[in-house]
Enzyme design. Structure first.
Site, PDB file in Angstrom:
ATOM      1  N   PRO A 119       0.788  -1.245   0.000  1.00  0.00           N
ATOM      2  CA  PRO A 119       0.000   0.000   0.000  1.00  0.00           C
ATOM      3  C   PRO A 119       0.818   1.291   0.000  1.00  0.00           C
ATOM      4  CG  PRO A 119       0.109  -0.883   2.219  1.00  0.00           C
ATOM      5  CD  PRO A 119       0.867  -1.857   1.340  1.00  0.00           C
ATOM      6  N   GLY A 121       4.052   1.946   1.730  1.00  0.00           N
ATOM      7  CA  GLY A 121       4.957   2.271   2.840  1.00  0.00           C
ATOM      8  C   GLY A 121       6.311   2.740   2.338  1.00  0.00           C
ATOM      9  N   ARG A 145      -5.221  -3.229  -4.534  1.00  0.00           N
ATOM     10  CA  ARG A 145      -4.126  -2.750  -3.677  1.00  0.00           C
ATOM     11  C   ARG A 145      -3.516  -1.466  -4.254  1.00  0.00           C
ATOM     12  NH1 ARG A 145      -1.926  -5.927   0.338  1.00  0.00           N
ATOM     13  NH2 ARG A 145       0.174  -5.158  -0.080  1.00  0.00           N
ATOM     14  N   ASP A 185      10.242  -4.851  -3.354  1.00  0.00           N
ATOM     15  CA  ASP A 185       9.827  -5.351  -2.030  1.00  0.00           C
ATOM     16  C   ASP A 185       8.882  -6.512  -2.348  1.00  0.00           C
ATOM     17  OD1 ASP A 185       9.575  -5.302   0.773  1.00  0.00           O
ATOM     18  OD2 ASP A 185       7.724  -4.140   0.629  1.00  0.00           O
ATOM     19  N   CYS A 238      10.067  -9.562   3.883  1.00  0.00           N
ATOM     20  CA  CYS A 238       9.900  -9.557   5.352  1.00  0.00           C
ATOM     21  C   CYS A 238       9.862 -11.007   5.815  1.00  0.00           C
ATOM     22  CB  CYS A 238       8.671  -8.757   5.768  1.00  0.00           C
ATOM     23  SG  CYS A 238       7.138  -9.303   5.024  1.00  0.00           S
TER      24      CYS A 238
END
Ligand code: SAM
Length: 475
Positions: A119, A121, A145, A185, A238
């Site tokens: 979203p 970041g 999204r 990412d 992550c």
């Protein structure tokens, strides 16, 4: 949710692998799942300095040591209810998740791609670094999204942007060797977020991780192919899973010998990558892993890479300005006189450039400074939506209000962040003003929190009529 639930439900195969990875550090790692998660916010450096924020922030914050402009806040502070948030002065982001964008040295003038951006970041952090120059292409393959991404980009007041929802392979086909900086990412198994989102632990399986690894290996080659010679790529996940981390970097280095890992500044608590997980390549120590027992945040993995080539970017050739038709020139002058009336001469620190105005079907856009052709590609926004032309008048949009920084307009009604009229206005109410609070007795004004614009309103007899669009109102 009871924290012991997360701890008790960690998948056994995950724990076995972590034990093998961490050795003597396994126990402290496991114990970290019993600790509460940390909350963070990151300043919009294109709008506010750390000194100014420190002066006006109405709830307690503590600096995040490894993130310039990053702060911890307490769970009960509810910073999303503060008008400073509605003015786009900060983004709420888990502290470790701030690290990838902070390690990619995007600078004003750069042409930057965030390939999996929703979203937003990291895209908002990169956009703030560009400060209205160059181009941020913020993409996410998922349209729903990408809508959330668009909202966050607009909240941050970013103007030199393209928000798109394209398949990475299509972008790779259209933009070979184009970008100065790329952030990938990647979609991942989220092991680093188990403490924050227990559902990720429930859905986890080694097979899912392997299948994501295959997707990541494809995405990283596509990203590398879109970099210009000398450009830089930041890969992040992550997760702790080696097949999604070092193994993906090893795959890239094997397939694209012109890509090289760069060392990064190892802040306290950063752990190096492990060559053992990537064909024993010694340079994998330049990767960074964040573990929740060593840093006040969740788990992450990052690698900064550079493509062989010159430091200097080839200069972007501006498309030759199109000569506006008489109709277009008339429409543009309506917009320009509106801006002049309110004393708007710049957008987020950059002088307003009338040649970037673009009007299509009554909708007015501020085009990005760098404008690649997007014909045949799917996008949500090409530039910043400024407002609409309606019967010979210009109606400003919410993104335009948010693209203005402090002191960038004269017609500003500024109230302290704690004034309840700010939230009332953002809920869609009209508000009453006291004599002397508005710079002029009537007409369009910007309502601002401590000087930072929040929304447009029209002043009539001491009442500020609401102009916050339904979709932007707070509930
Ligand atoms: N960078 C974002 C941020 O900081 O807010 C988070 C991105 S999230 C980790 C990964 C994103 O990749 C998701 O938004 C998802 O829609 C997208 N994605 C999922 N599968 C994908 C695929 N096969 N190719 C490209 N993107 C994908």
């Amino acid at each position: 949710m009871d924290k012991s639930t997360v701890y008790d439900n960690l998948p056994p195969e995950f724990l076995l692998r972590m034990k093998e990875m961490l050795g003597p550090e396994y126990e402290p790692f496991l114990e970290s799942f019993r600790l509460p998660r940390r909350y963070g916010l990151r300043l919009n450096t294109a709008k506010i300095s750390a000194e100014e924020f420190w002066r006006i922030v109405p709830f307690p914050v503590r600096p995040i040591p490894w993130i310039p402009g990053g702060y911890f806040y307490d769970e009960d502070a509810r910073p999303s209810r503060c008008p400073l948030y509605q003015a786009g002065l900060y983004y709420l982001q888990e502290p470790s998740a701030m690290t990838p964008a902070s390690l990619l040295p995007a600078a004003p003038g750069d042409v930057v791609l965030d390939l999996c951006a929703a979203p937003g970041g990291k895209a908002t952090a990169l956009g703030a670094k560009l400060a209205g120059t160059g181009l941020l292409m913020a993409n996410d393959v998922s349209t729903s999204r990408a809508r959330a991404l668009q909202r966050n980009i607009e909240l941050f007041g970013l103007s030199s942007v393209i928000v798109c929802d394209e398949k990475p392979e299509k972008l790779a086909g259209r933009f070979p060797g184009f970008f100065d900086k790329i952030l990938l990412d990647a979609p991942c198994s989220g092991e680093g977020m188990f403490r924050k989102e227990e559902a990720l632990a429930r859905d986890w399986s080694p097979e899912k991780s392997e299948s994501l690894s295959r997707i990541q290996k494809t995405l990283i080659l596509q990203a590398a192919d879109m970099l210009r010679p000398g450009g830089m790529l930041l890969y992040s996940t992550c997760t702790f899973a080696p097949c999604e981390d070092e193994e993906v970097i090893d795959h890239l280095l094997t397939e694209r010998p012109d890509m090289h890992l760069l060392p990064v500044d190892m802040a306290e608590g950063f752990s190096p990558g492990n060559p053992r997980y990537g064909n024993d390549r010694p340079e994998l120590v330049h990767c960074v892993r964040l573990f929740p027992h060593k840093i006040a945040g969740e788990g992450h993995f990052m690698a900064l890479l550079r493509k062989d080539g010159p430091e200097e970017a080839p200069s972007w050739k501006e498309p030759a300005p199109r000569k506006a038709s008489r109709k277009e020139a008339g429409e543009q002058s309506l917009v320009l006189s509106f801006l002049e009336e309110l004393g708007i001469r710049s957008l987020c620190g950059r002088p307003l450039d009338a040649s970037r105005l673009h009007i299509q079907g009554g909708k007015v856009f501020y085009l990005p400074a760098v404008r690649p052709s997007f014909e045949g590609l799917s996008y949500l926004r090409y530039g910043m939506y400024m407002g609409d032309l309606k019967k010979n008048r210009f109606e400003p949009s919410q993104p335009l209000a948010l693209a203005l920084g402090k002191s960038e307009a004269d017609a500003v009604i500024s109230l302290p962040p704690e004034d309840p009229r700010l939230s009332a206005f953002l809920r869609g109410e009209t508000i009453s003003l006291l004599p002397g609070e508005a710079p002029s007795p009537k007409g369009w004004h910007l309502l601002a929190a401590a000087g930072w614009p929040l929304a447009f309103g029209k002043l009539v007899n001491g009442t500020l009529k609401n102009h916050v669009p339904a979709g932007w109102r707070i509930t």
